[in-house]
Design a protein around this motif. Structure first.
Motif, PDB file in Angstrom:
ATOM      1  N   THR A 155       0.269  -1.436   0.390  1.00 37.16           N
ATOM      2  CA  THR A 155       0.055  -0.446   0.452  1.00 37.16           C
ATOM      3  C   THR A 155       0.896   1.263   0.460  1.00 37.16           C
ATOM      4  N   ALA A 156       0.339   2.589  -0.822  1.00 32.00           N
ATOM      5  CA  ALA A 156       0.687   3.780  -0.262  1.00 32.00           C
ATOM      6  C   ALA A 156      -0.033   4.588   0.336  1.00 32.00           C
ATOM      7  N   VAL A 157       0.436   5.699   1.533  1.00 25.09           N
ATOM      8  CA  VAL A 157       0.110   6.720   1.495  1.00 25.09           C
ATOM      9  C   VAL A 157       0.381   8.270   0.903  1.00 25.09           C
ATOM     10  N   LEU A 158      -0.666   8.801   0.275  1.00 20.79           N
ATOM     11  CA  LEU A 158       0.231  10.348   0.259  1.00 20.79           C
ATOM     12  C   LEU A 158      -0.362  11.443   1.618  1.00 20.79           C
ATOM     13  N   GLY A 159       0.554  11.925   0.910  1.00 16.18           N
ATOM     14  CA  GLY A 159       0.442  12.822   2.451  1.00 16.18           C
ATOM     15  C   GLY A 159       1.089  12.651   4.466  1.00 16.18           C
ATOM     16  N   ALA A 160       2.310  12.886   3.869  1.00 16.15           N
ATOM     17  CA  ALA A 160       2.849  11.859   5.529  1.00 16.15           C
ATOM     18  C   ALA A 160       2.195  12.726   6.578  1.00 16.15           C
ATOM     19  N   GLY A 161       2.796  13.456   7.736  1.00 15.87           N
ATOM     20  CA  GLY A 161       3.262  14.388   8.654  1.00 15.87           C
ATOM     21  C   GLY A 161       1.557  13.513   9.845  1.00 15.87           C
ATOM     22  N   ILE A 162       1.877  14.171  10.762  1.00 16.60           N
ATOM     23  CA  ILE A 162       0.500  13.286  11.807  1.00 16.60           C
ATOM     24  C   ILE A 162       0.062  11.760  11.419  1.00 16.60           C
ATOM     25  N   MET A 163      -0.413  12.577  10.528  1.00 13.72           N
ATOM     26  CA  MET A 163      -1.940  11.652  10.235  1.00 13.72           C
ATOM     27  C   MET A 163      -1.188  10.702   8.993  1.00 13.72           C
ATOM     28  N   GLY A 164      -0.531  10.574   8.187  1.00 12.56           N
ATOM     29  CA  GLY A 164       0.177   9.997   7.391  1.00 12.56           C
ATOM     30  C   GLY A 164       1.097   9.262   8.045  1.00 12.56           C
TER      31      GLY A 164
END
Length: 729
Positions: A321-330
């Protein structure tokens, strides 16, 4: 064959030969697990009578032919049994005691071979035998207090006499599932062996007992006599435990403390009297609304899990899988995926955002190491499953993408259309949006059938719910894959249809609307918080708004107002500014910048601690239009009615399919009090007719937010309910 039933068989002889040992085997036909329904308990009584009448036996082994021993009583029967009243329940439990006592009193040594789960009534079966051997991966425990009841088939009597009152209280009040090594250390079992060696180990213990090497009669005397504690030891063990457990369980969950009282009352008694005390206490708790609702919660959870399992069976495997947008939520999403074993790419356009996401993941893994849930080596291994990146280089091999960029439709649209051109044709795209229409976000996609919402709740690692949102063009394959991935992450997915706010936020904002109206009419927001927390919410509405963030609340409120203008267009009353908007305009965002309805300071653990702030009161005065006196009941009604009515509307509009899913979403997503069973059970408990009457009275003054639907009125007239069974009171 000594006995053959639908769930139990008893035969003479073992795989190693000899016919002087009886083997009682639980193997419920047509089921993947063993559970103790009323029919199975009746069979057990018949099986024990058959054993008693058999001559020439030297021992009994109780075991299971399934991958589990016994998962417990058949909870689907509970509401029907509870409806029969206290006298029936006491009598029922005493009959079960007679059967269990007959096993305990057999004229030869007995042993249970525990493979897999032995919980609740299943655990209590194991306590009847003289000895227990346990598979290495098996678990044992008495989780009844989590259902608002207590162990009623001897758990409160036998376990304290076997492992000591303090240890038994810890198991029973905590409702824990205990691993084999812990059970052995505690003395709850006599040996832990690989599953394939269970029968051999059980037979070895029987042989040693029969030869006199092990004194099985002494074991029985200990279990059937009074608890060996002097009065001072009793006082120290029980009074201290009651105070500690009451503080931990809170005022809405009496079962753990009641269980301690039962152990205490029965401590000086022999078996029969102690069991009578236990049976009466079980019946008393079973007739409470709390037990009714917690049992209902368990049944609702089973509905949700079964629906998710059906989707899972149709899903293509999600291996990368992949998540776009890191930061706290990502970072939270990446952590959750990696912690459960699914590799994930974490992409952002900024190096510092990627680093922030990694930092969040590392912090969460480090906490697991601190709590001894992971070793440092396991943490390092799991961190390798998160691959940070600034490019789309490896996205051609991704099965599912979670878009988690800022809550802005233009930005999300740009990111989604970009990534769609870089992934495979079967790759599922999802958006972690809390408010933006999935149908709208799909407008510019070439494969809208491969797109759906995947709404995580913050903080991701703690909140169990994931809303899987089906847009107008979303295909079944996208929903199935997203549900499967959510389950693989250890989450509870609930599939809902697209609308402003989906299910949870759509229901939450009328609750905030009720709060705004109360403040406008002079209610003290801190008092409102205290009353709603006393009612059972983990935090009151002002505190919750500070946690959510005033900027997020204002944005989501605007989406709701646009989507449902009649009810939510003027949640601040006459269209003037609400207290939430005033906080936002004065840059009091809540915990994000340490000031909102409260001010925030760091506690000793570095967590934000709320304190009263005069500045917040000064700002709130701007929105107060009248000074009314409100009783606690007034405040509860004005907060709960709009939330409940919006839940009803979501069910009527087909946003959510069943009452079970609606109630579980609110419990798992926003902390709706579990012991109240959810919004729809709350209406049922009041009675739909009474609820409609209450809502109508409020709607006359406060408008459409409080107005019942036509269908709800018809349900009231027809005496209908959302659930078929009803609470006792």
């Amino acid at each position: 064959m000594i006995y053959q039933g639908n769930a139990i068989s008893v035969a003479r002889g073992t795989k190693t030969g000899g016919d002087d040992i009886a083997m009682l085997t639980f193997d419920l036909k047509g089921e993947s697990i063993n559970k103790l329904s009323s029919a199975v308990v009746t069979e057990l009584g018949d099986a024990v009578k058959a054993i008693q009448s058999e001559s020439g036996l030297k021992g009994l082994v109780i075991g299971s032919a399934k991958d589990v021993f016994i998962v417990g009583a058949d909870i689907t029967e509970f509401h029907g049994l509870f409806d029969k009243g206290e006298e029936y329940l006491v009598e029922m439990n005493l009959k079960v005691h007679d059967i269990f006592n007959a096993i305990e009193d057999l004229p030869f040594p007995t042993v249970t071979a525990i493979n897999g789960l032995a919980l609740g009534g299943g655990c209590e079966v194991t306590l009847t035998t003289d000895f227990r051997v346990m598979g290495e991966k098996a678990k044992i425990g008495l989780p009844e207090t989590k259902l608002g009841i207590l162990p009623g088939w001897g758990g409160c009597v036998r376990l304290p006499r076997m492992i000591g009152a303090d240890n038994a209280i810890e198991w029973i009040a905590g409702g824990t599932e205990n691993r084999a090594d812990a059970a052995l250390k505690m003395g709850a079992v006599d040996a832990v062996v690989p599953n394939e060696s269970l029968e051999d180990a059980a037979l070895d213990i029987l042989a040693r007992a029969y030869s006199g090497e092990l004194d099985y009669q002494a074991r029985r005397d200990e279990k059937t006599g009074p608890l060996k504690l002097n009065p001072i030891e009793q006082m120290m063990a029980f009074e201290t435990a009651k105070g500690y457990v009451k503080g931990k369980a809170g005022p809405h969950y009496p079962a753990p403390v009641e269980a301690i009282k039962v152990i205490q009352k029965g401590a000086g008694e022999e078996r029969g009297r102690a069991q009578a005390i236990e049976a009466k206490a079980f019946a008393k708790l079973a007739l409470s609304d709390i037990a009714f609702n917690l049992v209902g919660l368990f049944l609702n959870d089973q509905v949700v899990k079964k629906k998710a399992s059906k989707y899972e069976k149709q899903a293509r495997p999600v291996k990368q899988t992949a998540v776009l947008g890191a930061g706290i939520m990502g970072g939270g999403i990446a952590y959750q995926s990696a912690s459960k074993g699914t590799p994930i790419l974490m992409k952002d356009i900024k190096e510092e955002a990627v680093e922030l996401g990694l930092k969040e993941s590392r912090k969460l893994f480090a906490k697991q190491v601190e709590r001894k849930k992971l070793t440092t080596e396991q943490m390092a291994e799991k961190l390798t499953l998160i691959r940070p990146t600034l490019s789309y280089g490896d996205f051609g091999h991704v099965d599912l993408v979670v878009e988690a960029v800022v809550e802005n439709p233009k930005v999300k649209d740009a990111v989604l259309t970009e990534v769609e051109g870089l992934v495979g044709e079967e790759t599922i795209l999802t958006s972690n949006t809390s408010t933006i229409s999935i149908t709208r976000l799909a407008e510019n996609l070439k494969r809208p059938e491969n797109f759906c919402g995947m709404h995580f709740f913050n903080p991701v690692h703690r909140m169990p719910l994931v809303e899987v949102i089906r847009g107008e063009k979303t295909g079944d394959a996208a929903v199935a894959a997203t549900v499967a991935y959510a389950r693989a992450m250890g989450k509870t997915p609930i599939v809902v249809n697209d609308c402003p706010g989906f299910l949870v936020n759509r229901v939450l904002f009328p609750y905030f609307g009720g709060f705004s109206l109360l403040v406008e009419q002079g209610a003290d927001f801190q008092r409102v918080d205290k009353i709603m927390e006393k009612f059972g919410w983990p935090m009151g509405p002002a505190y919750l708004l500070d946690v959510v963030g005033m900027d997020t609340a204002v944005h989501a409120g605007e989406v709701m107002a646009e989507g449902f203008p009649e009810r939510m267009g003027q949640m601040g009353g006459d269209g003037s500014k609400s207290a939430i908007q005033v906080m936002y305009e004065n840059e009091r965002l809540g915990q994000k910048n340490d000031k909102g309805f409260y001010a925030y300071e760091e506690d000793k653990k570095g967590k934000p601690k709320k304190v009263s702030d005069d500045k917040a009161y000064e700002l709130v005065k701007q929105v107060v239009k009248s000074e009314q006196e409100f009783s606690d009941e007034d405040i509860i009604a004005r907060m709960m009615v709009p939330l409940c009515l919006e839940t009803v509307r979501c069910l009527e509009d087909g946003i959510v399919e069943t009452p079970a899913e609606a109630d579980m979403a609110l419990i798992y997503g926003i902390g709706s009090p579990p012991f109240r069973g959810g919004a729809l059970r709350y209406i049922d408990a009041m009675g739909i007719g009474e609820f409609v009457k209450l809502a109508d009275g409020l709607a006359d003054e406060l408008g459409p937010l409080y107005a019942p639907t036509d269908k709800l009125r018809k349900m009231a007239e027809a005496g209908e309910r959302f659930y078929t069974t009803q609470a006792q009171s």
